[in-house]
Motif scaffolding. Structure first.
Motif, mmCIF file in Angstrom:
data_model
loop_
_atom_site.group_PDB
_atom_site.id
_atom_site.type_symbol
_atom_site.label_atom_id
_atom_site.label_comp_id
_atom_site.label_asym_id
_atom_site.label_seq_id
_atom_site.Cartn_x
_atom_site.Cartn_y
_atom_site.Cartn_z
ATOM 1 N N VAL A 216 0.837 -1.204 0.000
ATOM 2 C CA VAL A 216 0.000 0.000 0.000
ATOM 3 C C VAL A 216 0.872 1.253 0.000
ATOM 4 N N GLU A 217 1.881 1.275 0.856
ATOM 5 C CA GLU A 217 2.736 2.449 0.945
ATOM 6 C C GLU A 217 3.579 2.642 -0.302
ATOM 7 N N MET A 218 3.951 1.547 -0.963
ATOM 8 C CA MET A 218 4.719 1.681 -2.199
ATOM 9 C C MET A 218 3.880 2.318 -3.305
ATOM 10 N N VAL A 219 2.614 1.925 -3.411
ATOM 11 C CA VAL A 219 1.743 2.537 -4.408
ATOM 12 C C VAL A 219 1.612 4.036 -4.143
ATOM 13 N N ARG A 220 1.423 4.385 -2.880
ATOM 14 C CA ARG A 220 1.301 5.802 -2.525
ATOM 15 C C ARG A 220 2.616 6.541 -2.786
ATOM 16 N N TRP A 221 3.719 5.909 -2.495
ATOM 17 C CA TRP A 221 5.031 6.501 -2.736
ATOM 18 C C TRP A 221 5.284 6.691 -4.237
ATOM 19 N N ILE A 222 4.880 5.720 -5.049
ATOM 20 C CA ILE A 222 5.023 5.853 -6.503
ATOM 21 C C ILE A 222 4.265 7.080 -7.001
ATOM 22 N N ASN A 223 3.071 7.281 -6.470
ATOM 23 C CA ASN A 223 2.304 8.460 -6.874
ATOM 24 C C ASN A 223 3.041 9.747 -6.538
ATOM 25 N N THR A 225 6.265 10.090 -6.457
ATOM 26 C CA THR A 225 7.600 10.062 -7.057
ATOM 27 C C THR A 225 7.459 10.159 -8.572
ATOM 28 N N PRO A 226 7.240 11.353 -9.098
ATOM 29 C CA PRO A 226 6.910 11.505 -10.522
ATOM 30 C C PRO A 226 8.021 11.093 -11.477
ATOM 31 N N SER A 227 9.242 10.940 -10.974
ATOM 32 C CA SER A 227 10.334 10.536 -11.860
ATOM 33 C C SER A 227 10.296 9.051 -12.187
ATOM 34 N N LEU A 228 9.459 8.291 -11.481
ATOM 35 C CA LEU A 228 9.426 6.838 -11.637
ATOM 36 C C LEU A 228 8.358 6.434 -12.653
ATOM 37 N N SER A 229 8.752 5.651 -13.641
ATOM 38 C CA SER A 229 7.797 5.118 -14.618
ATOM 39 C C SER A 229 8.309 3.772 -15.102
ATOM 40 N N GLY A 230 7.438 3.053 -15.819
ATOM 41 C CA GLY A 230 7.823 1.740 -16.302
ATOM 42 C C GLY A 230 7.626 0.674 -15.230
ATOM 43 N N PRO A 231 8.260 -0.492 -15.396
ATOM 44 C CA PRO A 231 8.047 -1.597 -14.457
ATOM 45 C C PRO A 231 8.694 -1.343 -13.097
ATOM 46 N N VAL A 232 7.984 -1.759 -12.059
ATOM 47 C CA VAL A 232 8.480 -1.672 -10.682
ATOM 48 C C VAL A 232 8.108 -2.977 -9.977
ATOM 49 N N ASN A 233 9.094 -3.669 -9.431
ATOM 50 C CA ASN A 233 8.825 -4.885 -8.672
ATOM 51 C C ASN A 233 8.325 -4.519 -7.276
ATOM 52 N N ALA A 234 7.084 -4.885 -6.970
ATOM 53 C CA ALA A 234 6.525 -4.671 -5.634
ATOM 54 C C ALA A 234 6.789 -5.928 -4.821
ATOM 55 N N THR A 235 8.038 -6.059 -4.396
ATOM 56 C CA THR A 235 8.487 -7.211 -3.623
ATOM 57 C C THR A 235 9.435 -6.721 -2.533
ATOM 58 N N ALA A 236 9.542 -7.482 -1.454
ATOM 59 C CA ALA A 236 10.479 -7.150 -0.388
ATOM 60 C C ALA A 236 11.904 -7.382 -0.878
ATOM 61 N N PRO A 237 12.884 -6.718 -0.264
ATOM 62 C CA PRO A 237 14.268 -6.823 -0.751
ATOM 63 C C PRO A 237 14.950 -8.144 -0.419
ATOM 64 N N HIS A 238 14.300 -9.004 0.384
ATOM 65 C CA HIS A 238 14.916 -10.271 0.756
ATOM 66 C C HIS A 238 13.964 -11.429 0.443
ATOM 67 N N PRO A 239 13.912 -11.864 -0.822
ATOM 68 C CA PRO A 239 13.082 -13.032 -1.150
ATOM 69 C C PRO A 239 13.641 -14.269 -0.459
ATOM 70 N N VAL A 240 12.780 -15.224 -0.197
ATOM 71 C CA VAL A 240 13.201 -16.455 0.477
ATOM 72 C C VAL A 240 12.718 -17.651 -0.342
ATOM 73 N N THR A 241 13.341 -18.805 -0.108
ATOM 74 C CA THR A 241 12.841 -20.012 -0.742
ATOM 75 C C THR A 241 11.541 -20.423 -0.052
ATOM 76 N N ASN A 242 10.805 -21.281 -0.710
ATOM 77 C CA ASN A 242 9.552 -21.753 -0.128
ATOM 78 C C ASN A 242 9.805 -22.501 1.178
ATOM 79 N N GLY A 243 10.910 -23.236 1.235
ATOM 80 C CA GLY A 243 11.248 -23.929 2.471
ATOM 81 C C GLY A 243 11.531 -22.954 3.596
ATOM 82 N N GLU A 244 12.285 -21.894 3.306
ATOM 83 C CA GLU A 244 12.570 -20.871 4.323
ATOM 84 C C GLU A 244 11.286 -20.172 4.756
#
Length: 310
Positions: A216-223, A225-244
């Motif tokens: 939610v906050e990333m969507v609001r932040w994108i709005n 941040t007018p310099s940002l366009s194109g694809p944006v990954n809405a993911t946390a900076p530390h992906p984990v394996t399914n086991g983790e």
């Protein structure tokens, strides 16, 4: 500020709409539950608050242009749930049509608006990248070739047509969104409550996730941040394996996490959709981090503490 959200009644759109409404913004949520063009103010939201507006996302503008006129941004989250059923040919067509036609309706209405929105944030998913194993993926990585990847490619291509001078397009490639009240986590906690939780398949596939608060906050932040366009990954900076992920969920719920769900069993239950569940994307939010977004929940254990408490 006037905001229009297509798909604003769901797991993601609803908290996004309420966050803006509680700040006093004019939020218009497009819904198929009302006749096209009919508005209904949400009781208890005050003024301007949330107004639900009927629409028919059939690819045409219909009477939608006046609702978009003067809006600061449009957020497009419309589309049937990927996890809503087995991927039969008819279901796959419905998944595609619900996204492509809704996007076309929004673009047609924006083209008719006298004062169109300056920002169009359109949904997509990390499924864009396909099953990539341990490969580190950023917004510059190539797309996959499976059904979900091609769906995302076509969905994004439709949204890109909105780009014009003075009008930017952001393609939000969302990972697995976590919150206790629903979404993928709401379906995953039951086996853990029954002491039957564990990894899915091999457990080695990466799960690009994000806490709903950060989404939610990333969507609001994108709005903002007018310099940002194109694809944006809405993911946390530390992906984990399914086991983790499974072991972190088990720790948070004080439950074991040792009973894996084998691939063949998932394929019997889910059909082709099992491939999407068992595929992995080690997706990183490279563009959001480079532009200065600060995550409240950057790690899975921190996210689960926020969801389940200490």
């Amino acid at each position: 500020m006037k905001v229009v959200i297509a798909g604003g009644s769901g797991f993601l759109g609803n908290p996004l709409a309420w966050t803006w409404a509680e700040e006093g913004h004019d939020v218009r949520v497009l819904t198929r539950s009302l006749p096209a063009g009919q508005g209904q103010h949400e009781s208890g939201t005050g003024k301007p608050g949330i107004t639900r507006v009927g629409w028919v996302p059939d690819g045409s503008a219909g009477p939608l242009a006046p609702e978009l006129d003067g809006a600061a941004l449009v957020v497009n989250l419309a589309g049937e749930s990927i996890a809503g059923g087995r991927w039969t040919p008819a279901r796959k067509q419905a998944l595609r049509d619900s996204r492509i036609n809704a996007t076309r309706s929004l673009l047609a209405a924006m083209a008719q608006a006298t004062n169109p929105p300056a920002t169009f944030i359109s949904g997509s998913a990390v499924g864009y990248y396909g099953d990539r194993g341990t490969e580190t993926l950023t917004e510059d990585s190539s797309p996959g070739t499976d059904f979900l990847a091609q769906l995302c490619v076509d969905w994004e291509a439709e949204a890109k047509r909105a780009a014009a001078p003075g009008q930017r397009v952001v393609l939000l490639r969302t990972g697995l969104v976590l919150e206790r009240s629903g979404g993928v986590l709401g379906k995953m906690v039951l086996p853990f409550r029954l002491f039957a939780g564990g990894p899915l398949g091999s457990g080695r596939q990466y799960m690009p996730w994000i806490h709903r608060h950060d989404w939610v906050e990333m969507v609001r932040w994108i709005n903002d941040t007018p310099s940002l366009s194109g694809p944006v990954n809405a993911t946390a900076p530390h992906p984990v394996t399914n086991g983790e992920f499974a072991h972190a969920l088990g720790r948070a719920m004080r439950r074991p996490a040792f009973l894996p769900a084998p691939r063949f069993a998932m394929s019997m239950v889910l059909g082709e959709m099992a491939d999407a569940v068992l595929s992995g994307q080690r997706a990183l939010p490279a563009r959001a981090q480079a532009a200065g977004y600060h995550f409240r929940y950057p790690e899975i254990d921190i996210a689960f503490r926020g969801i389940f408490g200490d």
